[in-house]
Design a protein around this motif. Sequence first.
Motif, short mmCIF file in Angstrom:
data_model
loop_
_atom_site.label_atom_id
_atom_site.label_comp_id
_atom_site.label_asym_id
_atom_site.label_seq_id
_atom_site.Cartn_x
_atom_site.Cartn_y
_atom_site.Cartn_z
N ALA A 199 24.21 -27.02 6.23
CA ALA A 199 22.84 -26.80 6.51
C ALA A 199 22.55 -27.86 7.76
N LEU A 200 23.33 -28.87 8.12
CA LEU A 200 22.84 -29.60 9.14
C LEU A 200 22.46 -28.66 10.52
N ALA A 201 23.26 -27.44 10.73
CA ALA A 201 22.92 -26.63 11.64
C ALA A 201 21.63 -26.11 11.88
N PRO A 202 21.16 -25.21 10.77
CA PRO A 202 19.77 -24.87 10.83
C PRO A 202 18.71 -25.96 10.94
N MET A 203 18.97 -27.21 10.34
CA MET A 203 18.07 -27.99 10.32
C MET A 203 17.97 -28.89 11.77
N SER A 204 19.04 -28.79 12.61
CA SER A 204 18.82 -29.12 13.92
C SER A 204 18.24 -28.05 14.90
N TRP A 205 18.54 -26.93 14.40
CA TRP A 205 17.70 -25.78 15.24
C TRP A 205 16.19 -25.90 15.02
N GLY A 206 15.78 -26.42 13.81
CA GLY A 206 14.42 -26.66 13.70
C GLY A 206 13.88 -27.63 14.42
N SER A 207 14.64 -28.49 15.30
CA SER A 207 14.09 -29.57 16.18
C SER A 207 13.84 -28.89 17.60
N THR A 208 14.34 -27.51 17.80
CA THR A 208 14.13 -27.08 19.09
C THR A 208 12.53 -27.01 19.35
N TYR A 209 11.69 -26.62 18.88
CA TYR A 209 10.36 -26.24 19.02
C TYR A 209 9.90 -27.77 19.65
N TYR A 210 10.19 -28.81 19.13
CA TYR A 210 9.29 -30.08 19.37
C TYR A 210 10.21 -30.55 20.81
N VAL A 211 11.51 -30.32 20.82
CA VAL A 211 12.00 -30.88 22.08
C VAL A 211 11.66 -29.98 23.15
N ALA A 251 25.88 -28.25 16.42
CA ALA A 251 25.36 -27.40 15.35
C ALA A 251 25.99 -26.06 15.31
N TYR A 252 26.27 -25.47 16.31
CA TYR A 252 27.37 -23.99 16.10
C TYR A 252 28.58 -24.20 15.64
N TRP A 253 29.05 -25.60 15.85
CA TRP A 253 30.55 -25.95 15.42
C TRP A 253 30.39 -25.96 13.77
N LEU A 254 29.51 -26.87 13.53
CA LEU A 254 29.14 -26.77 12.02
C LEU A 254 28.82 -25.47 11.39
N TRP A 255 28.02 -24.54 12.06
CA TRP A 255 27.65 -23.12 11.41
C TRP A 255 29.03 -22.40 11.23
N PHE A 256 29.94 -22.41 12.32
CA PHE A 256 31.07 -21.60 12.36
C PHE A 256 32.15 -22.29 11.48
N PRO A 275 16.60 -20.57 6.30
CA PRO A 275 15.25 -20.97 6.21
C PRO A 275 15.10 -22.58 6.41
N LEU A 276 16.17 -23.24 6.36
CA LEU A 276 15.95 -24.85 6.76
C LEU A 276 15.38 -24.77 8.19
N SER A 277 15.79 -23.88 9.02
CA SER A 277 15.14 -24.10 10.35
C SER A 277 13.72 -24.22 10.36
N PRO A 278 13.11 -23.06 10.00
CA PRO A 278 11.59 -23.18 10.05
C PRO A 278 10.88 -24.18 9.28
N PRO A 330 6.44 -22.12 22.94
CA PRO A 330 6.81 -20.93 22.07
C PRO A 330 6.00 -20.86 20.97
N SER A 331 5.80 -19.51 20.57
CA SER A 331 4.89 -19.21 19.17
C SER A 331 6.16 -19.68 17.93
N GLY A 332 5.69 -19.12 16.77
CA GLY A 332 6.26 -19.60 15.65
C GLY A 332 7.85 -19.38 15.62
N LEU A 333 8.23 -18.41 16.16
CA LEU A 333 9.57 -17.84 15.92
C LEU A 333 10.56 -19.06 16.80
N ALA A 334 9.95 -19.67 17.72
CA ALA A 334 10.79 -20.54 18.73
C ALA A 334 11.04 -21.81 17.75
#
Length: 320
Positions: A13-25, A223-228, A244-247, A313-317
């Motif tokens: 779950a840490l992977a999609p949570m990390s991806w959720g920070s992409t918009y901010y960064v 993140a991708y290591w944790l995902w795979f 869904p943890l990402s958005p 980026p809009s919402g999906l980013a």
Amino acid sequence: MNKNRLVTVTLTALAPMSWGSTYYVTTQFLPADRPLFTGMMRALPAGLALLALTRRLPRGEWWWKAVVLGALNIGAFFPLLFLSAYRLPGGMAAVIGSVGPLWVAGLAALFLGEKPTLRTLLTGIAAALGVSLVVLKAAGAFDTIGVVAALGSSASMSAGTVFTKRWGRPEGTGPLVMTGWQLTAGGLLIAPIAFFVEGAPPALDGRNIAGYVYLALVNTAVAYWLWFRGIGRMTATSVTFLGPLSPLTAAVIGWAALGQALAPVQLLGMAIAFGATLAGQAAPKPLRAATAPGTREPAAPEAPEIPAAPKKPSGLAKSL
């Protein structure tokens, strides 16, 4: 849920949570209007670093398998995701992308023998509904290309998840090695597209470099290591229900760091999406000892992993 499975689910779950920070960064640290360059910088340096660390290249059929998986999980996914984010009104791309669990349920039935249940389908619909309430803004003009790109990005990542599970890993190869192969392949596929569409790389200052280092190391390599790793230990459907943890994470970061308000309907959507995520982790009925078709790993989700045997980026980013 036993302790081992709980640890596996939590780490994955840490992977999609990390991806959720992409918009901010992306909006706070990176140069504007360079989404493809950013996608390349996320994937290629991380992949090359992992190749240097693991010192192992694919052999035999794994050359083309690594390219296929890298294209599905990275090379096609990133450009389609950004294209949909730029062409669709706020949040719509994220909503379309949230059907990922339903894509995976269908593909897993075809290629992994994981028969979808009514609970899986209803949980997938609930997850999409929850994400919709969190990120969907006022509707804008319908854009066919944007919708097709959003569906394509979701289908690409879903197919990558399923085939990562189906093909397993070469004997003696861990998830870190597989991550390096896929990130390198995906980054190399994005690079010519980025240079053709966006031109030469922009000049970078210290803040930009710090943002790219975070994206490459934490947001992508780890993140991708944790995902795979999670794909190797859980069913494909269970893994994708963590998406869904990402958005949701992006919404929380937007509230905490950017002062973005959360309306009651968004809080309701977060509760629904989070509940669907938890429901998606409910252990399925025990499977027989046989492996899923085409895999080298047990299909049971709690099976232990085998060791070495821009324009804003809009919402999906937000869900990158």
